[in-house]
Design an enzyme around this catalytic site. Sequence first.
Site, PDB file in Angstrom:
ATOM      1  N   TYR A  48      -1.878  -0.478  10.308  1.00 49.01           N
ATOM      2  CA  TYR A  48      -1.892  -0.855   8.804  1.00 49.01           C
ATOM      3  C   TYR A  48      -0.777  -0.504   7.743  1.00 49.01           C
ATOM      4  O   TYR A  48      -0.143  -1.285   7.200  1.00 49.01           O
ATOM      5  CB  TYR A  48      -3.231  -0.336   8.218  1.00 49.01           C
ATOM      6  CG  TYR A  48      -3.235  -0.556   6.913  1.00 49.01           C
ATOM      7  CD1 TYR A  48      -3.841  -1.828   6.163  1.00 49.01           C
ATOM      8  CD2 TYR A  48      -2.929   0.573   5.889  1.00 49.01           C
ATOM      9  CE1 TYR A  48      -3.931  -2.076   4.902  1.00 49.01           C
ATOM     10  CE2 TYR A  48      -3.190   0.273   4.274  1.00 49.01           C
ATOM     11  CZ  TYR A  48      -3.628  -1.053   4.080  1.00 49.01           C
ATOM     12  OH  TYR A  48      -3.761  -1.185   2.587  1.00 49.01           O
TER      13      TYR A  48
ATOM     14  N   SER B 209       0.785  -1.134   0.097  1.00 47.37           N
ATOM     15  CA  SER B 209       0.141   0.000   0.051  1.00 47.37           C
ATOM     16  C   SER B 209       0.874   1.289   0.072  1.00 47.37           C
ATOM     17  O   SER B 209       2.180   1.147   0.640  1.00 47.37           O
ATOM     18  CB  SER B 209      -1.024   0.069   1.243  1.00 47.37           C
ATOM     19  OG  SER B 209      -1.536   1.181   1.154  1.00 47.37           O
TER      20      SER B 209
HETATM   21  P1  NAP Z   1     -11.702  -5.329   0.140  1.00 49.71           P
HETATM   22  O1  NAP Z   1     -12.560  -4.639  -1.130  1.00 49.71           O
HETATM   23  O2  NAP Z   1     -11.997  -4.910   1.343  1.00 49.71           O
HETATM   24  O3  NAP Z   1     -11.598  -6.953  -0.071  1.00 49.71           O
HETATM   25  C1  NAP Z   1     -11.033  -7.648   0.567  1.00 49.71           C
HETATM   26  C2  NAP Z   1     -11.127  -9.127   0.276  1.00 49.71           C
HETATM   27  O4  NAP Z   1     -10.165  -9.989   1.221  1.00 49.71           O
HETATM   28  C3  NAP Z   1     -12.480  -9.760   0.180  1.00 49.71           C
HETATM   29  O5  NAP Z   1     -12.566 -10.592  -0.805  1.00 49.71           O
HETATM   30  C4  NAP Z   1     -12.459 -10.508   1.646  1.00 49.71           C
HETATM   31  O6  NAP Z   1     -13.272 -11.754   1.448  1.00 49.71           O
HETATM   32  C5  NAP Z   1     -11.158 -10.932   1.653  1.00 49.71           C
HETATM   33  N1  NAP Z   1     -10.649 -11.098   3.167  1.00 49.71           N
HETATM   34  C6  NAP Z   1     -10.681 -10.355   4.083  1.00 49.71           C
HETATM   35  N2  NAP Z   1     -10.415 -10.910   5.268  1.00 49.71           N
HETATM   36  C7  NAP Z   1      -9.770 -12.248   4.771  1.00 49.71           C
HETATM   37  C8  NAP Z   1      -9.237 -13.350   5.526  1.00 49.71           C
HETATM   38  N3  NAP Z   1      -9.054 -13.395   6.794  1.00 49.71           N
HETATM   39  N4  NAP Z   1      -8.931 -14.417   4.819  1.00 49.71           N
HETATM   40  C9  NAP Z   1      -9.129 -14.392   3.451  1.00 49.71           C
HETATM   41  N5  NAP Z   1      -9.781 -13.464   2.747  1.00 49.71           N
HETATM   42  C10 NAP Z   1      -9.956 -12.348   3.489  1.00 49.71           C
HETATM   43  O7  NAP Z   1     -10.159  -4.970  -0.022  1.00 49.71           O
HETATM   44  P2  NAP Z   1      -9.289  -4.225  -1.321  1.00 49.71           P
HETATM   45  O8  NAP Z   1      -9.561  -2.983  -1.166  1.00 49.71           O
HETATM   46  O9  NAP Z   1      -9.690  -4.963  -2.535  1.00 49.71           O
HETATM   47  O10 NAP Z   1      -7.738  -4.603  -0.718  1.00 49.71           O
HETATM   48  C11 NAP Z   1      -7.063  -5.655  -1.366  1.00 49.71           C
HETATM   49  C12 NAP Z   1      -5.714  -5.571  -0.880  1.00 49.71           C
HETATM   50  O11 NAP Z   1      -5.086  -4.476  -1.470  1.00 49.71           O
HETATM   51  C13 NAP Z   1      -5.591  -5.418   0.736  1.00 49.71           C
HETATM   52  O12 NAP Z   1      -4.292  -6.158   0.813  1.00 49.71           O
HETATM   53  C14 NAP Z   1      -5.274  -3.991   0.930  1.00 49.71           C
HETATM   54  O13 NAP Z   1      -4.443  -3.727   1.965  1.00 49.71           O
HETATM   55  C15 NAP Z   1      -4.857  -3.457  -0.278  1.00 49.71           C
HETATM   56  N6  NAP Z   1      -4.685  -2.054  -0.779  1.00 49.71           N
HETATM   57  C16 NAP Z   1      -6.030  -1.482  -1.071  1.00 49.71           C
HETATM   58  C17 NAP Z   1      -6.135   0.071  -1.300  1.00 49.71           C
HETATM   59  C18 NAP Z   1      -7.432   0.601  -1.513  1.00 49.71           C
HETATM   60  O14 NAP Z   1      -7.413   1.667  -1.458  1.00 49.71           O
HETATM   61  N7  NAP Z   1      -8.762  -0.394  -1.668  1.00 49.71           N
HETATM   62  C19 NAP Z   1      -5.051   0.706  -0.991  1.00 49.71           C
HETATM   63  C20 NAP Z   1      -3.713   0.057  -0.625  1.00 49.71           C
HETATM   64  C21 NAP Z   1      -3.603  -1.457  -0.665  1.00 49.71           C
HETATM   65  P3  NAP Z   1     -14.763 -11.908   1.711  1.00 49.71           P
HETATM   66  O15 NAP Z   1     -15.484 -11.370   0.591  1.00 49.71           O
HETATM   67  O16 NAP Z   1     -15.060 -13.122   1.936  1.00 49.71           O
HETATM   68  O17 NAP Z   1     -15.061 -10.834   3.156  1.00 49.71           O
END
Ligand code: NAP
Length: 246
Positions: free
Chosen positions: A155, A141
């Site tokens: 985080y 991130s």
């Molecule tokens: P998101 O929309 O909140 O989706 C989270 C996903 O992770 C869902 O598929 C959820 O499954 C799954 N998940 C949560 N806890 C879990 C666990 N304990 N075991 C297995 N799966 C789990 O997240 P996102 O924004 O796509 O983020 C994905 C990655 O990118 C993360 O590592 C995040 O830190 C990183 N990131 C995101 C952003 C941003 O702005 N969005 C920025 C920087 C980095 P369920 O559907 O079953 O709940």
Amino acid sequence: MHVLITGGSRGIGAATARLAGARGWSVSVNYVSNAAAADEVVAQVRAAGGKAVAIQGDAAVEADITAMWDAAEAAFGPVTGFVNNAGIVAPGSPVAEMPTDRIEGIFRLNVLGAFLGLREAARRMSKSRGGTGGSIVNLSSMAATLGAPNEYVDYAASKGAVDTMTIGLSKELGPEGVRVNGVRPGLIETDIHASGGEPDRAWRMGVTSPMGRPGTAEEVGEAIVWLLSDAASYATGTTIAVSGGR
Ligand code: NAP
């Protein structure tokens, strides 16, 4: 190509699954609780031309990680691409106000879970251990470099750990035929912001970025799929920012 994506049911993981499907790849879509979302992603991958299976499992739990890899291999054979994507945030808070269980929860998935996922990948993908080699992409991130003050330094620190895993493991696994890279998203429109208590956060802060908007999950997924692919055959140990210049 057979890609296993932790947290593939929503957000960046789901977009990556769809893009992998469009390339005709097989995709193992891990989720923890939202089976309906995972099933929808599976249908989308198949509609795009790939193969897919949904696999339930907590990416922070050792036994679930092992079972997840077993289920993926049973479905499509050896995993050749691993997207270490599952990650969580918590509501914005200054460090002084953070309860210990919140910090533990973030570190359990984002650091311990990510590390155990990488250990499993090292065991199964390394050529000297009978694996076929391949490519790993860790989700970092921009918070790792910006620090996320007054929001979630915990985080941010967890993603700093991920960056170090990328560097170290790329050096260990280069001779094993496994490339290890990272992607560092900026403000991306996904459910993660609502889970941190502020659904509009990506737009509120994204408009102040040099490109004047948040990014989409697909824009991040494109970088992940490139790093997974043979087109990135000489890229290892790097983390690519997809952050609109933030
Ligand atoms: P998101 O929309 O909140 O989706 C989270 C996903 O992770 C869902 O598929 C959820 O499954 C799954 N998940 C949560 N806890 C879990 C666990 N304990 N075991 C297995 N799966 C789990 O997240 P996102 O924004 O796509 O983020 C994905 C990655 O990118 C993360 O590592 C995040 O830190 C990183 N990131 C995101 C952003 C941003 O702005 N969005 C920025 C920087 C980095 P369920 O559907 O079953 O709940």
